[in-house]
Design a protein around this motif. Sequence first.
Motif, PDB file in Angstrom:
ATOM      1  N   ALA A  42       0.833  -1.207   0.000  1.00 53.81           N
ATOM      2  CA  ALA A  42       0.000   0.000   0.000  1.00 53.81           C
ATOM      3  C   ALA A  42       0.866   1.256   0.000  1.00 53.81           C
ATOM      4  O   ALA A  42       0.572   2.228  -0.704  1.00 53.81           O
ATOM      5  CB  ALA A  42      -0.936  -0.009   1.218  1.00 53.81           C
ATOM      6  N   LEU A  43       1.942   1.236   0.780  1.00 57.81           N
ATOM      7  CA  LEU A  43       2.845   2.387   0.821  1.00 57.81           C
ATOM      8  C   LEU A  43       3.498   2.606  -0.540  1.00 57.81           C
ATOM      9  O   LEU A  43       3.607   3.742  -1.020  1.00 57.81           O
ATOM     10  CB  LEU A  43       3.917   2.166   1.887  1.00 57.81           C
ATOM     11  CG  LEU A  43       4.962   3.269   2.023  1.00 57.81           C
ATOM     12  CD1 LEU A  43       4.317   4.562   2.522  1.00 57.81           C
ATOM     13  CD2 LEU A  43       6.080   2.840   2.963  1.00 57.81           C
ATOM     14  N   GLY A  44       3.946   1.533  -1.172  1.00 54.10           N
ATOM     15  CA  GLY A  44       4.551   1.651  -2.495  1.00 54.10           C
ATOM     16  C   GLY A  44       3.581   2.198  -3.525  1.00 54.10           C
ATOM     17  O   GLY A  44       3.939   3.054  -4.342  1.00 54.10           O
ATOM     18  N   LEU A  45       2.344   1.719  -3.481  1.00 56.76           N
ATOM     19  CA  LEU A  45       1.333   2.219  -4.416  1.00 56.76           C
ATOM     20  C   LEU A  45       1.090   3.711  -4.219  1.00 56.76           C
ATOM     21  O   LEU A  45       1.060   4.486  -5.184  1.00 56.76           O
ATOM     22  CB  LEU A  45       0.023   1.449  -4.231  1.00 56.76           C
ATOM     23  CG  LEU A  45      -0.041   0.038  -4.834  1.00 56.76           C
ATOM     24  CD1 LEU A  45      -1.313  -0.675  -4.383  1.00 56.76           C
ATOM     25  CD2 LEU A  45       0.006   0.111  -6.362  1.00 56.76           C
ATOM     26  N   LEU A 185       8.878  -5.881  -3.148  1.00 60.41           N
ATOM     27  CA  LEU A 185       7.449  -5.595  -3.184  1.00 60.41           C
ATOM     28  C   LEU A 185       7.203  -4.094  -3.106  1.00 60.41           C
ATOM     29  O   LEU A 185       6.372  -3.545  -3.836  1.00 60.41           O
ATOM     30  CB  LEU A 185       6.737  -6.306  -2.036  1.00 60.41           C
ATOM     31  CG  LEU A 185       5.239  -6.016  -1.893  1.00 60.41           C
ATOM     32  CD1 LEU A 185       4.482  -6.464  -3.139  1.00 60.41           C
ATOM     33  CD2 LEU A 185       4.673  -6.690  -0.652  1.00 60.41           C
ATOM     34  N   LEU A 186       7.921  -3.421  -2.220  1.00 62.80           N
ATOM     35  CA  LEU A 186       7.771  -1.972  -2.085  1.00 62.80           C
ATOM     36  C   LEU A 186       8.093  -1.268  -3.397  1.00 62.80           C
ATOM     37  O   LEU A 186       7.319  -0.426  -3.875  1.00 62.80           O
ATOM     38  CB  LEU A 186       8.687  -1.466  -0.971  1.00 62.80           C
ATOM     39  CG  LEU A 186       8.756   0.054  -0.791  1.00 62.80           C
ATOM     40  CD1 LEU A 186       7.437   0.592  -0.265  1.00 62.80           C
ATOM     41  CD2 LEU A 186       9.899   0.426   0.156  1.00 62.80           C
ATOM     42  N   MET A 187       9.227  -1.591  -3.992  1.00 56.56           N
ATOM     43  CA  MET A 187       9.630  -0.931  -5.230  1.00 56.56           C
ATOM     44  C   MET A 187       8.729  -1.316  -6.392  1.00 56.56           C
ATOM     45  O   MET A 187       8.391  -0.489  -7.236  1.00 56.56           O
ATOM     46  CB  MET A 187      11.087  -1.281  -5.552  1.00 56.56           C
ATOM     47  CG  MET A 187      12.088  -0.806  -4.509  1.00 56.56           C
ATOM     48  SD  MET A 187      11.968   0.979  -4.171  1.00 56.56           S
ATOM     49  CE  MET A 187      12.474   1.643  -5.759  1.00 56.56           C
ATOM     50  N   GLY A 188       8.324  -2.597  -6.429  1.00 63.45           N
ATOM     51  CA  GLY A 188       7.423  -3.026  -7.494  1.00 63.45           C
ATOM     52  C   GLY A 188       6.081  -2.326  -7.425  1.00 63.45           C
ATOM     53  O   GLY A 188       5.527  -1.897  -8.449  1.00 63.45           O
ATOM     54  N   ALA A 189       5.534  -2.198  -6.203  1.00 64.82           N
ATOM     55  CA  ALA A 189       4.261  -1.498  -6.034  1.00 64.82           C
ATOM     56  C   ALA A 189       4.396  -0.027  -6.420  1.00 64.82           C
ATOM     57  O   ALA A 189       3.469   0.569  -6.993  1.00 64.82           O
ATOM     58  CB  ALA A 189       3.787  -1.623  -4.587  1.00 64.82           C
ATOM     59  N   MET A 190       5.556   0.563  -6.138  1.00 59.84           N
ATOM     60  CA  MET A 190       5.761   1.957  -6.511  1.00 59.84           C
ATOM     61  C   MET A 190       5.776   2.113  -8.032  1.00 59.84           C
ATOM     62  O   MET A 190       5.209   3.070  -8.577  1.00 59.84           O
ATOM     63  CB  MET A 190       7.072   2.474  -5.911  1.00 59.84           C
ATOM     64  CG  MET A 190       7.311   3.953  -6.146  1.00 59.84           C
ATOM     65  SD  MET A 190       8.793   4.550  -5.325  1.00 59.84           S
ATOM     66  CE  MET A 190       8.307   4.305  -3.623  1.00 59.84           C
ATOM     67  N   VAL A 191       6.411   1.181  -8.713  1.00 61.27           N
ATOM     68  CA  VAL A 191       6.427   1.219 -10.180  1.00 61.27           C
ATOM     69  C   VAL A 191       5.015   1.054 -10.731  1.00 61.27           C
ATOM     70  O   VAL A 191       4.607   1.754 -11.668  1.00 61.27           O
ATOM     71  CB  VAL A 191       7.360   0.128 -10.743  1.00 61.27           C
ATOM     72  CG1 VAL A 191       7.222   0.030 -12.250  1.00 61.27           C
ATOM     73  CG2 VAL A 191       8.801   0.422 -10.364  1.00 61.27           C
ATOM     74  N   VAL A 192       4.250   0.146 -10.144  1.00 65.10           N
ATOM     75  CA  VAL A 192       2.852  -0.044 -10.587  1.00 65.10           C
ATOM     76  C   VAL A 192       2.062   1.241 -10.399  1.00 65.10           C
ATOM     77  O   VAL A 192       1.304   1.660 -11.290  1.00 65.10           O
ATOM     78  CB  VAL A 192       2.198  -1.203  -9.799  1.00 65.10           C
ATOM     79  CG1 VAL A 192       0.687  -1.241 -10.061  1.00 65.10           C
ATOM     80  CG2 VAL A 192       2.830  -2.526 -10.179  1.00 65.10           C
ATOM     81  N   GLY A 193       2.216   1.894  -9.246  1.00 67.71           N
ATOM     82  CA  GLY A 193       1.521   3.144  -9.009  1.00 67.71           C
ATOM     83  C   GLY A 193       1.955   4.243  -9.962  1.00 67.71           C
ATOM     84  O   GLY A 193       1.137   5.028 -10.446  1.00 67.71           O
ATOM     85  N   LEU A 194       3.250   4.296 -10.259  1.00 69.48           N
ATOM     86  CA  LEU A 194       3.777   5.316 -11.172  1.00 69.48           C
ATOM     87  C   LEU A 194       3.247   5.117 -12.583  1.00 69.48           C
ATOM     88  O   LEU A 194       2.864   6.071 -13.262  1.00 69.48           O
ATOM     89  CB  LEU A 194       5.310   5.247 -11.164  1.00 69.48           C
ATOM     90  CG  LEU A 194       6.062   6.218 -12.068  1.00 69.48           C
ATOM     91  CD1 LEU A 194       5.767   7.664 -11.682  1.00 69.48           C
ATOM     92  CD2 LEU A 194       7.552   5.947 -12.024  1.00 69.48           C
ATOM     93  N   VAL A 195       3.192   3.872 -13.033  1.00 67.88           N
ATOM     94  CA  VAL A 195       2.751   3.576 -14.393  1.00 67.88           C
ATOM     95  C   VAL A 195       1.242   3.745 -14.540  1.00 67.88           C
ATOM     96  O   VAL A 195       0.750   4.292 -15.531  1.00 67.88           O
ATOM     97  CB  VAL A 195       3.171   2.144 -14.799  1.00 67.88           C
ATOM     98  CG1 VAL A 195       2.544   1.756 -16.134  1.00 67.88           C
ATOM     99  CG2 VAL A 195       4.686   2.047 -14.876  1.00 67.88           C
TER     100      VAL A 195
END
Length: 330
Positions: A42-45, A185-195
């Motif tokens: 959730a934080l990454g997103l 997971l944190l970085m992957g979720a951040m990439v998903v949110g960015l894209v």
Amino acid sequence: MQSFLDPAILFFIFGILAGALKSNLEIPAPISRFLSLYLLMALGLKGGFALAKSGLTMEVSVTLGLALLLAVLVPALGYLTLRRFLSGFDAAAIAATYGSVSAVSFITATQYLNNHDIDYGGHMAAAMALMESPAIIIAVLLANWVRQKQRGSQGAAAVAGAAKTQDASLGKILHESLTDGAQLLLMGAMVVGLVSGAAGEAAMKPFSIDLFKGMLAFFLLDMGLLAARNMGGLKAQSPWLIAYALGAPLVHASVALGLALLFGVSAGNTALLMVLAASASYIAVPAVIRHAIPEANPSLYFGMSLGITFPFNILLGIPLYTAVAQRVVG
């Protein structure tokens, strides 16, 4: 006082009290693991969604650079201080623990800033991820150096053989620390949110925003129970270690404040940098250090970080760092 009335903090206090009373209240390990992964996802997103809106600005670059600088400065300062009254292995292990970061402290701090309508950048989640591994690498290098000094009397061949083994060990530690599942997971979720951007934020709002507060409260209950059960092991430890566990966060937060003030970082991002610098890892780093530096005493670095520093930061540190950042940075 208002921060203590936050439900998540109250559940943390309740967990400490239940643990102190030796209650059989317990959160099953698989559920605790799920909660930690949920919070990181959730934080990454949320960080990715925020980055999609703001883009890569100068402050983003500066803040990430400061995070990396702190990730090197804090363990170096810690080792130089601790080496005066501890063995090289214990000093390296504790320096790594305090040089890395606590994701839960950071997540709690973001919730605190949200509750007080203080703006901060989504890129701070990336700053947290960047600060996790350098301390582990530094500690392994220091431990290898201590081992080489101890083996100096065994002859050049023995030293060469030991160095070869240590290099392989360092490579394994580097791989483990850089490919840790939680960090990925944190970085992957951040990439998903960015894209995915605004559309993704709207779709994931029930998951990443609406559930967040309740999940954090549940997880902090578990952390309170765990912290209480690790406080008892510190009774026989040196008062110097207790003083370090309480004083180091304040010193490290002050270093972060000075750097943020020097480079013109905003108040919200400064507060989070202070929290990151002041926090200590109690999950990722102890798990790696236990295998990388088996000569170190786990009750020291694990007990200090979870039994003293973590409760201090959650209950007092986060409100203090935020108030100071607002007062000094404006």
